[in-house]
Motif scaffolding. Sequence first.
Motif, short mmCIF file in Angstrom:
data_model
loop_
_atom_site.label_atom_id
_atom_site.label_comp_id
_atom_site.label_asym_id
_atom_site.label_seq_id
_atom_site.Cartn_x
_atom_site.Cartn_y
_atom_site.Cartn_z
N ALA A 117 -1.86 38.77 12.52
CA ALA A 117 -2.52 38.12 11.39
C ALA A 117 -3.29 39.16 10.61
CB ALA A 117 -3.45 37.01 11.89
N THR A 118 -3.47 38.93 9.33
CA THR A 118 -4.25 39.83 8.48
C THR A 118 -5.45 39.10 7.92
OG1 THR A 118 -2.95 39.29 6.52
CG2 THR A 118 -2.23 41.19 7.82
N THR A 123 -1.04 44.80 5.05
CA THR A 123 0.14 44.35 5.79
C THR A 123 0.18 44.99 7.17
OG1 THR A 123 1.51 46.14 4.90
CG2 THR A 123 1.47 44.07 3.66
N ILE A 124 1.01 44.37 8.06
CA ILE A 124 1.23 44.89 9.41
C ILE A 124 2.73 45.01 9.62
CG2 ILE A 124 0.85 44.56 11.88
CD1 ILE A 124 -1.48 42.72 11.17
N THR A 125 3.19 46.14 10.12
CA THR A 125 4.59 46.33 10.50
C THR A 125 4.65 46.79 11.94
OG1 THR A 125 4.53 48.58 9.62
CG2 THR A 125 5.36 46.87 8.16
N SER A 126 5.87 46.59 12.55
CA SER A 126 6.00 46.90 13.98
C SER A 126 7.16 47.84 14.23
CB SER A 126 6.22 45.61 14.78
OG SER A 126 7.49 45.04 14.48
N GLY A 130 10.49 43.73 13.70
CA GLY A 130 10.31 42.32 14.03
C GLY A 130 9.13 41.73 13.28
N ILE A 131 7.99 42.47 13.29
CA ILE A 131 6.79 42.04 12.58
C ILE A 131 6.76 42.70 11.21
CG2 ILE A 131 4.27 42.07 12.54
CD1 ILE A 131 5.26 40.21 14.65
N SER A 132 6.60 41.89 10.16
CA SER A 132 6.36 42.39 8.82
C SER A 132 5.43 41.39 8.15
CB SER A 132 7.66 42.53 8.03
OG SER A 132 7.39 43.07 6.74
N CYS A 133 4.16 41.53 8.51
CA CYS A 133 3.14 40.52 8.19
C CYS A 133 2.24 41.05 7.08
CB CYS A 133 2.30 40.25 9.44
SG CYS A 133 1.11 38.91 9.32
N GLY A 134 1.94 40.34 6.05
CA GLY A 134 2.26 39.19 5.40
C GLY A 134 3.31 38.20 5.48
N THR A 135 4.59 38.43 5.60
CA THR A 135 5.60 37.39 5.51
C THR A 135 6.08 36.96 6.88
OG1 THR A 135 7.27 39.13 5.21
CG2 THR A 135 6.35 38.12 3.23
N ASP A 136 6.37 37.87 7.78
CA ASP A 136 6.87 37.55 9.11
C ASP A 136 5.85 38.04 10.13
OD1 ASP A 136 8.20 37.14 11.45
OD2 ASP A 136 9.94 38.37 10.96
N CYS A 137 5.08 37.10 10.66
CA CYS A 137 3.92 37.49 11.48
C CYS A 137 4.08 37.17 12.96
CB CYS A 137 2.65 36.82 10.95
SG CYS A 137 2.22 37.33 9.27
#
Length: 623
Positions: A117-118, A123-126, A130-137
């Motif tokens: 979560a942000t 943004t957060i990436t993994s 798999g994780i690309s948060c904002g959109t896929d968290c």
Amino acid sequence: FVWGGACTGNGACSVTMDAAKTVTVTFTLNTYALGVTIAGNGSGTVSSTPAGIACPGDCSETYDHGQVITLTAAPAAGSTFVWSGACTGNGACSVTMDAIKNVTATFTLNTYVLTAATAGAGTITSVPAGISCGTDCTETYNHGQMVTLTATPTGSSIFTGWTGDCSGVATCTVTMTAARSVTATFTPTFALTVTISTAGSGAGTVTSAPTGINCGADCTEAYASGTSVVLTATPGTFSVFAGWSGSGCSGIGTCTVSMTAARAVSATFHAPNMMFVSSSLHTGSLGGLAGADNTCLTLATAAGLVGTGPGKNATWRAWLSSSAANSSAATRMGTAAGWIRVDGLPVFATVADIAQDEIVYPPRLTQTGVDVGSDQRVWTATAASGQYSGSQCTGGAAAPIPWVGTNGTGTVGFASGSSSIFTTFGSTYNCALQARLYCMGVDRTSPIAITPQSGRRAFTSTGFYTPDSTGLSKADSLCKGEAMAAGLGANFIALLSTSAVPAIERFDTSPTSRPWIRVGDNVRITATAAALGGSTLDVLTTAPNVNAAGNRRFGDIPMWTGSLKPGVAGQLGVTCSDWTAGNGKGQGGRAGDTGVTQSWFGHSADTGLTCDASGRRVICLEQ
């Protein structure tokens, strides 16, 4: 089975009885192979009872018909299993060996959900993806998988830290042995801009805590909202910090800025005017005021002191007055303010300070930094007020122009004076004799900076001490009383010699003892404690000419001392009978002097002071 005797094989047995016949039959239990297969993306082992199967490794075994074999599966951490083939489910597996049997144990890795979560703009990436948060968290990962998360701020925000299963501001690495949850916080930032004011004539730098600002070079930095930034101004050589402006900052201390919006702060550095005592000696024939000014300019030029910027001045004038209109030294300084010696130590802030004996360090250095020492007379014709003193050198009746001849007498000052004797020593000086000049830059209006130092405190009493039968205890009580009234404590006694004990021996002057500092500005009066009792009087860096409150200077006023030097004892005849009698004579000094021979402690004019009811002040030192 199998036949023996009259029959063989394992078919039907036909016997023709043409003789005695014997037939045997041998019955043998059947055996069957039990095979175990391990499958799936997990891991584990299968063992048997009775022993035989230990898979992986030994995954097949032969058993007798009817034998019951129990298989046990042991999944590794993070795996589950299920049977297939001759067994089902995930409990114990029992197999009756009435045929060839095969069993499969499928081990499957557990999976867990990672939730990101942000908070704020970012943004957060993994890795792995798999994780690309904002959109896929959210993402599901296998047991034991290591996932590295990277937070990237957007816009003007900065990443300020992880919460949940990570902390700090570095990348976040989680090991998926359970469900995990992390939050990346992004905080808006505001720019702090520092400028070095061009209105100042000096130089300096501004640094910040937390780091970021190092101005001159790096003058803008973005800080997280709410950050408290402390700015510190450090003046350069021959410069002083004159103050802050902008964003609520002022004064000359540190500047604290709360970054709840964009901020702009300006720091002003000034360069005080330079001042020196001429290395050259001159009679009263100086070529007039203009000639004296030209002498100063010539000496300053040769020493590299002419120019703009810290440590230089474009315009130089002698501190010299004449009887001509508008020719007092104070007038000739114009609007200039703030003077320092060529070693950077401050002398005085304004011309008006002279009349108040507000001399910080005596102006005893030449243009090349040589200390002229004590007893160095300087032509001034100037009173403490900065005005013409009434005594100047001229060319005589035929040429009554000031400072063009050796006729008459002129007022002189002493270069080692830390009071108004800097400009007027009282008596006049024969114009045919030689004296020096004070040379002063006059381009700038600047404050001066006094650097406080550590040590034991020193002051001159405001009250007067009159010797009587109580002796030194009365003088000590005067010091203690004034010190206590000023909040300095009671550990003060008088710097007085007796016929048996030099004044300095009343104090600790061992190598580890602290020197004395003047109350108020905390300027050291000697470099070491022992120097105060040395063999020469030319040891003071500045005079102890302040009261206990630190706001009153004493000039050419007699003080009781008792001997010619603090390091030597006096005599009964000059110590008011060791300070026990109100009659007789006593030795005195002048607290406003620093190095004039027999002046600050043992002034030649104060050898026979009367021990009467009028009294004298004393110098008080902390023990």
